[in-house]
Design an enzyme around this catalytic site. Structure first.
Site, short mmCIF file in Angstrom:
data_model
loop_
_atom_site.label_atom_id
_atom_site.label_comp_id
_atom_site.label_asym_id
_atom_site.label_seq_id
_atom_site.Cartn_x
_atom_site.Cartn_y
_atom_site.Cartn_z
N TRP A 189 84.25 59.11 23.38
CA TRP A 189 85.04 58.32 22.71
C TRP A 189 86.14 59.40 21.76
CZ3 TRP A 189 86.33 58.42 17.38
CH2 TRP A 189 87.27 57.25 17.09
N GLU A 228 84.29 55.23 26.42
CA GLU A 228 84.18 54.14 25.38
C GLU A 228 85.97 53.98 25.21
OE1 GLU A 228 82.89 53.06 21.12
OE2 GLU A 228 82.34 54.85 21.88
N LYS A 230 88.99 51.59 22.85
CA LYS A 230 89.08 51.06 21.68
C LYS A 230 90.40 50.28 21.70
CE LYS A 230 88.26 51.75 16.76
NZ LYS A 230 87.80 52.79 15.62
N ASP A 261 81.97 48.62 23.16
CA ASP A 261 81.50 48.47 21.58
C ASP A 261 82.12 47.18 21.02
OD1 ASP A 261 81.87 48.75 18.56
OD2 ASP A 261 81.52 50.96 19.08
N HIS A 264 85.48 47.07 19.06
CA HIS A 264 86.38 47.97 19.54
C HIS A 264 87.23 46.80 20.46
CE1 HIS A 264 84.83 52.21 19.45
NE2 HIS A 264 84.75 51.50 18.20
N HIS A 288 77.60 49.73 22.47
CA HIS A 288 77.46 50.06 21.05
C HIS A 288 77.50 48.69 20.34
CE1 HIS A 288 78.99 54.47 20.89
NE2 HIS A 288 77.85 54.34 21.43
N ASP A 296 87.13 46.41 13.03
CA ASP A 296 86.16 47.46 13.58
C ASP A 296 85.57 48.21 12.34
OD1 ASP A 296 84.42 48.86 15.01
OD2 ASP A 296 85.68 50.65 15.15
N ASP A 298 82.29 48.02 11.37
CA ASP A 298 80.67 48.64 11.67
C ASP A 298 79.95 48.35 10.67
OD1 ASP A 298 81.19 49.78 14.37
OD2 ASP A 298 82.46 51.37 13.29
N ASP A 328 75.66 51.06 16.63
CA ASP A 328 76.75 51.75 16.07
C ASP A 328 77.32 51.29 14.58
OD1 ASP A 328 78.98 53.56 15.30
OD2 ASP A 328 80.02 53.06 17.20
#
Length: 421
Positions: A189, A228, A230, A261, A264, A288, A296, A298, A328
């Site tokens: 990433w 990955e 985003k 993800d 993302h 993820h 995002d 997390d 993640d």
């Protein structure tokens, strides 16, 4: 667990087993299958993405961790100690997901010069814990990433530095997989993008493709490559070179794993919807699993609708051998060991929920065009006694049942974490 509580839990499971059997669901088969699905536990929750390359360095490249809960890990040994505590509270057999900045070295090592020896301590620890190990190059929080560009940088020297870092990471991952006897998933990433509208969207992606081609040229038989995407980041709101479309096309062309993800994409986009579509064209997926709140951010994974949808897609389609599940998130406002424990236990609960769904009946109704029965069965499944089956899974794996794990975390906080500050 007291004797009376154990007897009660066993009785509740026996009753739940009968109820599920009446719906055509075998709880024993579900428990056996759940035990075979590992979750890759991300190391960076334990120290707020600090790593050990430069513990006093500042997090950057569009990453941010909020909170100052006491007791974060300051050394590799402290981080491993915390992970061991979390693993003792989580049923099943799992994996560790490690970033390159978590190397161990007595002298400074540049990221383009990292070697397997700098991660031997982690390899040995994972072997002692009987868990697998995954890896990630760290293309962020570094002077050569200060302008937000790494593998897409127009500066050939900077771009080559990050190419060499990713190459070294694949070599390390290959050695990890070889020593542990289980292939390591290596996920690439990068934060590269622009805050405002770029004049040229094509050239950065051309440079990224060429860089990835060079990185992936050497064979690594004990490693699984993943890329990955985003949608946007802090400082790259208008454009990110590594978009979903870019990496989907690249993963299809190279036949490597695609990382999805959960944080993302646009807030209304769900990765659960993308799983079956992407697997028609790529050999494997890396997930993820995170929880974005408005962006995002997390957050710790909760047992919400999207987690249930993600985990159901995996088990309902029998694709757990092609989908690698990793977590993640990073929350420094709560106990970090508790964050791991909550997140992994919820992900396992989500998988169990899918395993306990009357999938055959639902598909039979769908094929017959009986959408009434499909909806009715889906809704009835939501209030079946999954909790009793989950408790049985925990009991069989010598893991705390119910919320009893929280007391162990509090004791650990008092005896270990509180001594670090």
């Amino acid at each position: 667990m007291t004797e009376s509580t154990l007897t009660q839990a066993t009785t509740m499971y026996s009753q739940a087993k009968e109820l599920y059997a009446a719906s055509g669901v075998n709880t024993e088969a579900a428990l056996e299958r759940l035990a075979t699905i590992p979750i890759s536990i991300h190391c960076w929750q334990g120290d707020d993405v600090g790593g050990f390359e430069n513990p006093d360095g500042k997090l950057g490249s569009g990453l941010a961790v909020t909170g100052n809960y006491p007791g974060k890990a300051r050394t590799p040994d402290e981080l491993r100690q915390d992970l061991e505590k979390a693993l003792s509270l989580i049923p099943g057999s799992h994996r560790l997901n490690l970033h390159a900045i978590y190397l161990e070295s007595d002298t400074p090592v540049e990221r383009n010069e990292i070697e397997p020896k700098h991660f031997q301590g982690w390899i040995d620890w994972c072997k002692s814990q009987h868990i697998g190990l995954d890896f990630n190059p760290s293309c962020f929080s570094h002077p050569l990433a200060d302008n937000g560009l790494t593998l897409t940088s127009p500066d050939k020297g900077i771009r080559q530095f990050w190419i060499d870092h990713c190459k070294a990471s694949r070599v390390i991952a290959d050695e990890m997989g070889k020593q542990i006897g289980s292939k390591a998933v290596t996920n690439i990433w990068i934060p590269d993008g622009y805050k405002d509208t770029p004049a040229d969207r094509m050239a950065p992606r051309q440079r990224l493709k060429a860089a990835l081609d060079e990185i992936l040229a050497a064979p690594t038989p004990n490693n699984i490559d993943a890329v990955e995407s985003k949608l946007f980041g802090i400082g790259s709101e208008a454009y990110v070179a590594g978009s979903h479309e870019f990496y989907l096309g690249y993963a299809i062309e190279k036949q490597i794993a695609l990382c999805l993800d959960a944080g993302h994409f646009h807030p209304t986009e769900m990765i659960s919807e993308k799983i079956s579509a992407c697997l028609l064209y790529v050999p494997e997926l890396l997930l993820h699993v995170s929880r974005g709140v408005r962006w995002d951010s997390d957050h710790v994974v909760t047992l919400n609708d999207e987690l249930l949808a993600i985990t159901r897609e995996i088990v309902a389609n029998n694709i757990e051998d092609r989908v690698h599940v990793g977590l993640d998130f990073f929350d420094a406002s709560i106990n970090r060991v508790a964050a791991w424990t909550i997140g992994v236990r919820n992900t396992l609960r989500g998988l169990l929920t899918g395993l306990l769904e009357p999938t055959a009946q639902l598909r039979e109704a769908e094929l017959a065009g009986d959408y009434t029965s499909r909806l009715a069965l889906q809704e009835e499944a939501k209030t079946m006694p999954i909790g009793a089956v989950w408790d049985e899974f925990c009991r069989r794996h010598d893991s705390p049942v119910g919320s009893s794990w929280l007391g162990e975390v509090r004791n650990y906080e008092q005896s270990v974490l509180s001594q670090r500050d």
